[in-house]
Design a protein around this motif. Structure first.
Motif, PDB file in Angstrom:
ATOM      1  N   GLU A   2       1.185  38.624  35.039  1.00 17.29           N
ATOM      2  CA  GLU A   2      -0.256  38.773  34.851  1.00 17.29           C
ATOM      3  C   GLU A   2      -0.624  40.241  34.791  1.00 17.29           C
ATOM      4  O   GLU A   2      -0.175  41.053  35.607  1.00 17.29           O
ATOM      5  N   ASN A  60      -6.342  43.728  36.260  1.00 20.42           N
ATOM      6  CA  ASN A  60      -7.653  43.219  35.851  1.00 20.42           C
ATOM      7  C   ASN A  60      -8.275  43.957  34.668  1.00 20.42           C
ATOM      8  O   ASN A  60      -8.999  43.376  33.880  1.00 20.42           O
ATOM      9  N   PHE A  65     -12.568  35.247  32.618  1.00 13.76           N
ATOM     10  CA  PHE A  65     -13.346  35.916  33.656  1.00 13.76           C
ATOM     11  C   PHE A  65     -14.817  35.755  33.289  1.00 13.76           C
ATOM     12  O   PHE A  65     -15.400  36.570  32.586  1.00 13.76           O
ATOM     13  N   LYS A 109     -15.254  35.942  39.346  1.00 14.91           N
ATOM     14  CA  LYS A 109     -13.966  36.621  39.426  1.00 14.91           C
ATOM     15  C   LYS A 109     -13.831  37.081  40.876  1.00 14.91           C
ATOM     16  O   LYS A 109     -14.555  37.981  41.299  1.00 14.91           O
ATOM     17  N   ASN A 110     -12.937  36.403  41.617  1.00 12.91           N
ATOM     18  CA  ASN A 110     -12.809  36.679  43.051  1.00 12.91           C
ATOM     19  C   ASN A 110     -14.169  36.638  43.740  1.00 12.91           C
ATOM     20  O   ASN A 110     -14.665  37.677  44.201  1.00 12.91           O
ATOM     21  N   ASN A 119     -11.775  32.859  37.958  1.00 13.27           N
ATOM     22  CA  ASN A 119     -10.659  33.433  38.712  1.00 13.27           C
ATOM     23  C   ASN A 119     -10.952  33.453  40.209  1.00 13.27           C
ATOM     24  O   ASN A 119     -11.954  34.042  40.642  1.00 13.27           O
ATOM     25  N   GLU A 120     -10.076  32.813  40.952  1.00 15.69           N
ATOM     26  CA  GLU A 120     -10.182  32.785  42.413  1.00 15.69           C
ATOM     27  C   GLU A 120     -11.625  32.563  42.873  1.00 15.69           C
ATOM     28  O   GLU A 120     -12.191  33.364  43.617  1.00 15.69           O
ATOM     29  N   ASN A 172      -7.363  28.669  39.580  1.00 20.68           N
ATOM     30  CA  ASN A 172      -6.468  29.284  40.588  1.00 20.68           C
ATOM     31  C   ASN A 172      -7.195  29.533  41.909  1.00 20.68           C
ATOM     32  O   ASN A 172      -8.422  29.661  41.942  1.00 20.68           O
ATOM     33  N   ARG A 195      -6.342  32.518  55.023  1.00 18.80           N
ATOM     34  CA  ARG A 195      -5.461  32.973  56.106  1.00 18.80           C
ATOM     35  C   ARG A 195      -5.515  31.975  57.246  1.00 18.80           C
ATOM     36  O   ARG A 195      -6.551  31.346  57.449  1.00 18.80           O
ATOM     37  N   ASP A 206      -2.382  31.299  44.043  1.00 16.14           N
ATOM     38  CA  ASP A 206      -1.985  32.712  43.924  1.00 16.14           C
ATOM     39  C   ASP A 206      -1.383  33.070  45.268  1.00 16.14           C
ATOM     40  O   ASP A 206      -2.052  32.932  46.296  1.00 16.14           O
ATOM     41  N   TYR A 264       0.154  35.656  47.866  1.00 14.50           N
ATOM     42  CA  TYR A 264       0.332  37.052  48.280  1.00 14.50           C
ATOM     43  C   TYR A 264       0.908  37.142  49.690  1.00 14.50           C
ATOM     44  O   TYR A 264       1.121  38.234  50.198  1.00 14.50           O
ATOM     45  N   TYR A 265       1.098  36.008  50.332  1.00 12.91           N
ATOM     46  CA  TYR A 265       1.606  36.005  51.711  1.00 12.91           C
ATOM     47  C   TYR A 265       3.123  35.869  51.721  1.00 12.91           C
ATOM     48  O   TYR A 265       3.702  35.278  50.814  1.00 12.91           O
ATOM     49  N   GLU A 304      -0.321  33.926  39.941  1.00 11.61           N
ATOM     50  CA  GLU A 304      -0.213  35.259  40.542  1.00 11.61           C
ATOM     51  C   GLU A 304       0.706  35.178  41.748  1.00 11.61           C
ATOM     52  O   GLU A 304       0.583  34.268  42.568  1.00 11.61           O
ATOM     53  N   PHE A 315       1.728  39.333  39.749  1.00 10.06           N
ATOM     54  CA  PHE A 315       0.511  40.064  39.394  1.00 10.06           C
ATOM     55  C   PHE A 315       0.823  41.530  39.086  1.00 10.06           C
ATOM     56  O   PHE A 315       1.741  42.108  39.659  1.00 10.06           O
TER      57      PHE A 315
HETATM   58  C1  N0T Z   1      -6.080  38.768  43.062  1.00 12.92           C
HETATM   59  C2  N0T Z   1      -5.714  40.210  42.724  1.00 12.92           C
HETATM   60  C3  N0T Z   1      -6.562  40.546  41.520  1.00 12.92           C
HETATM   61  C4  N0T Z   1      -1.303  40.282  51.688  1.00 12.92           C
HETATM   62  C5  N0T Z   1      -5.815  41.255  43.793  1.00 12.92           C
HETATM   63  C6  N0T Z   1      -5.568  38.374  45.331  1.00 12.92           C
HETATM   64  C7  N0T Z   1      -6.625  39.222  40.815  1.00 12.92           C
HETATM   65  C8  N0T Z   1      -7.017  38.345  41.946  1.00 12.92           C
HETATM   66  N1  N0T Z   1      -6.569  38.533  44.332  1.00 12.92           N
HETATM   67  O1  N0T Z   1      -5.148  42.424  43.347  1.00 12.92           O
HETATM   68  O2  N0T Z   1      -7.845  40.978  41.848  1.00 12.92           O
HETATM   69  O3  N0T Z   1      -7.519  39.144  39.747  1.00 12.92           O
HETATM   70  O4  N0T Z   1      -6.980  37.014  41.546  1.00 12.92           O
HETATM   71  C9  N0T Z   1      -6.117  38.282  46.705  1.00 12.92           C
HETATM   72  C10 N0T Z   1      -4.984  38.226  47.705  1.00 12.92           C
HETATM   73  C11 N0T Z   1      -5.273  38.985  48.953  1.00 12.92           C
HETATM   74  C12 N0T Z   1      -4.288  38.675  50.057  1.00 12.92           C
HETATM   75  C13 N0T Z   1      -3.452  39.857  50.478  1.00 12.92           C
HETATM   76  C14 N0T Z   1      -2.596  39.540  51.665  1.00 12.92           C
END
Ligand code: N0T
Length: 535
Positions: A39, A42, A106, A110-111, A181-182, A279, A284, A318, A320-321, A342, A370
């Motif tokens: 991806e 942004n 978008f 968006k978030n 988005n999110e 998505n 948390r 998505d 990120y953890y 992502e 991402f």
């Molecule tokens: C995502 C991205 C971009 C370790 C953040 C993730 C994308 C969006 N958000 O760079 O903005 O467009 O969908 C949020 C995850 C945060 C958790 C971090 C914990």
């Protein structure tokens, strides 16, 4: 009819989700397809020249699909006047590099926020109402409770899909579309404007209640618990049916986001029927609704989204953890294609194992870290090796997804990032495999287990591809006649234009004199392994 068979074959079948061995796969140009994706950042697709040099990097990485934002503000600069140039050049450049696209719409959100809406929407806050918070403030978030908001977004989205059909239905460069988005409510669990308040006091829609009843046995534990605790009511206000807690408010929010996204998707599909998904920004642990982006397609709200958004083909996490395996598994459910739009984030050594696990163990249709355009050194990027390997193995993978002839293994991690490196076992017919992470020959301190993982593909009773990095595999016979498993042969090799090409025959030190298979710790590789038994 005869003519149709020979003319315009590329457009014969639109990208679509097709069920295979009980799992959803994505078909592109009539054949199953694995998204080896990335991806964009942004703002990276907002300027053609600046994106230009990255396409070659994507090719070097072996990426076959780029996820790219299309901004509502750029395609509808004035109400009703569309300018699709930002979409057109993206498609042209992707085609030139033989890369497919997933478009990220978008639009309204968006978030959580609404920063991508056109200026004429931003400024006309009377016509396009905003979210009001519990303490009476307004935010830069469009209200989900305004018909004008949803219809205006849906109109722009439909115009984009109509244009896409015109420019791309023959070639299918764009294979899917992400709606918004999110999506997620902040800083409260629900909106508090006048319409939102009135709706909160009104009745829960029958469509939602009927879904709960029809899917009672399959509901996620959270929704089932809330509904059951309040007496499994089949009518009543939101507070009657779900209570007055933040969790109940979040259900209310999820429903209204779902029906909004569904209207947008439906308008788009009526122009051009591509697969569409939404998505989620994952929550948390131990944080209350309202304090994380609430009401999106989160694991505990999937039932609400499925009920409210029948035009959304699947819901996607998505991630990120560090507890990737735990979180991704929450989206494995019948009928929900698994896709990771992502993952945090391009350039991490965990990406390879994340990818192998998602596709080989959970039958995902694709994976996409991402900020892929942040990678500069594509040649030395482990993800690139993993992508090359998977695109070679794709025909086997796509055939065997949904069966126990395809498995994948990686060290797991908890939320705090502590790795579990314990051995894993798996049964393939009459053999039991034990998978260990790391090489027994190298000092532990020199190894990076979070970069290790393997996919095992069984092509015959005694034949396997073992593919990945940093994994040791031992074998046991499950025959009851006392037979012992041995390695007949282990050949290191690669695929060239779809054909297996043997490299070295591994034996001696490379198999510990026939005792185990060891995948290189430094790079991805494939071994074609044949087992046998003796007494
Ligand atoms: C995502 C991205 C971009 C370790 C953040 C993730 C994308 C969006 N958000 O760079 O903005 O467009 O969908 C949020 C995850 C945060 C958790 C971090 C914990």
């Amino acid at each position: 009819l005869g003519l149709c068979l020979f003319v315009g074959n590329a457009s014969a079948e639109l990208p679509q989700l097709v069920s295979h061995n009980g799992v959803e796969q994505l078909h592109v140009e009539g054949a199953p397809f694995l998204i080896l994706g990335g991806e964009l950042g942004n703002s990276s697709a907002s300027n053609r020249e600046q994106l230009q040099p990255h396409w070659e990097t994507f090719q070097t990485l072996g990426i076959n699909t780029i996820l790219a934002p299309i901004n509502w503000e750029m395609i509808e600069p004035n109400e009703g006047n569309f300018d699709f140039s930002s979409l057109d050049w993206l498609i042209e450049d992707a085609r030139e590099h033989d890369i497919k696209l997933v478009i990220l719409w978008f639009g309204s959100w968006k978030n959580s926020m609404s920063s991508y809406v056109p200026a004429w929407v931003k400024r006309d806050w009377k016509r396009f109402p905003r979210v009001q918070t519990a303490d009476g403030n307004t935010t830069e978030i469009l209200s989900a409770f305004s018909d004008t908001n949803v219809n205006t977004d849906a109109n722009a989205y439909a115009a984009m899909m109509k244009h896409l059909k015109m420019v791309d239905a023959e070639q299918n460069t764009v294979i899917m579309v992400q709606v918004e988005n999110e999506i997620g409510m902040l800083p409260d669990a629900r909106e508090h404007g006048p319409i939102a308040e009135k709706t909160w006091a009104g009745n829960v829609p029958q469509q939602l209640i009927e879904h709960l009843i029809a899917n009672e046995d399959a509901l996620t534990p959270e929704v089932r618990k809330i509904w059951t605790t309040h007496g499994k009511k089949t009518a009543g206000s939101w507070a009657d049916v779900f209570g007055k807690t933040p969790a109940a408010e979040e259900i209310f929010t999820a429903w209204h986001y779902a029906i909004y996204a569904d209207k947008v998707a439906k308008a788009g599909k009526s122009e051009y029927n591509l697969p569409m998904y939404v998505n989620a920004a994952l929550d948390r642990p131990n944080v209350l609704p309202g304090k994380y982006p609430s009401g999106g397609p989160l694991p505990h709200l999937l039932d609400i989204w499925k009920a409210g958004a029948p035009n959304i083909d699947f819901l996607a996490p998505d991630i990120y953890y560090p507890n990737y395996v735990e979180r991704v598994s929450e989206y494995v459910r019948p009928g929900n294609a698994l896709f990771i739009p992502e993952a945090n984030r391009a350039g991490r050594i965990e990406s390879g194992p994340d990818l192998l696990y998602s596709i080989g163990e959970l039958d995902a249709i694709g994976y996409s870290p991402f900020a892929i355009d942040s990678i500069e050194d594509a040649k030395n990027e482990p993800l690139g090796q993993a992508y090359k390997m998977l695109s070679d193995l794709a025909p086997h993978i796509l055939e065997l997804q949904g069966t126990d002839h395809l498995r994948a293994f990686r060290p797991t991690s908890n939320y705090e990032g502590e790795l579990d490196l314990s051995d894993r076992t798996a049964i393939f017919g009459n053999y039991e495999f034990t998978i260990s992470f790391g090489s027994p020959w190298r000092d532990k301190s020199e190894q990076s287990p979070s970069a290790y993982g393997a996919m095992i593909i069984q092509t015959n009773d005694e034949e396997f591809y073992i593919a990945g990095r940093g994994v040791t595999v031992k074998f046991k016979s499950l025959n009851t006649d006392g037979s012992v498993a041995g390695i007949e042969s282990a050949i290191n090799g690669e695929f060239i234009e779809g054909e297996w090409k043997a490299g070295r025959w591994f034996n001696g030190d490379q198999t510990h004199q026939g005792r185990h298979i060891l995948l290189d710790t430094e790079k991805y590789s494939i071994q074609k392994v044949k087992l046998y038994t003796y007494q």
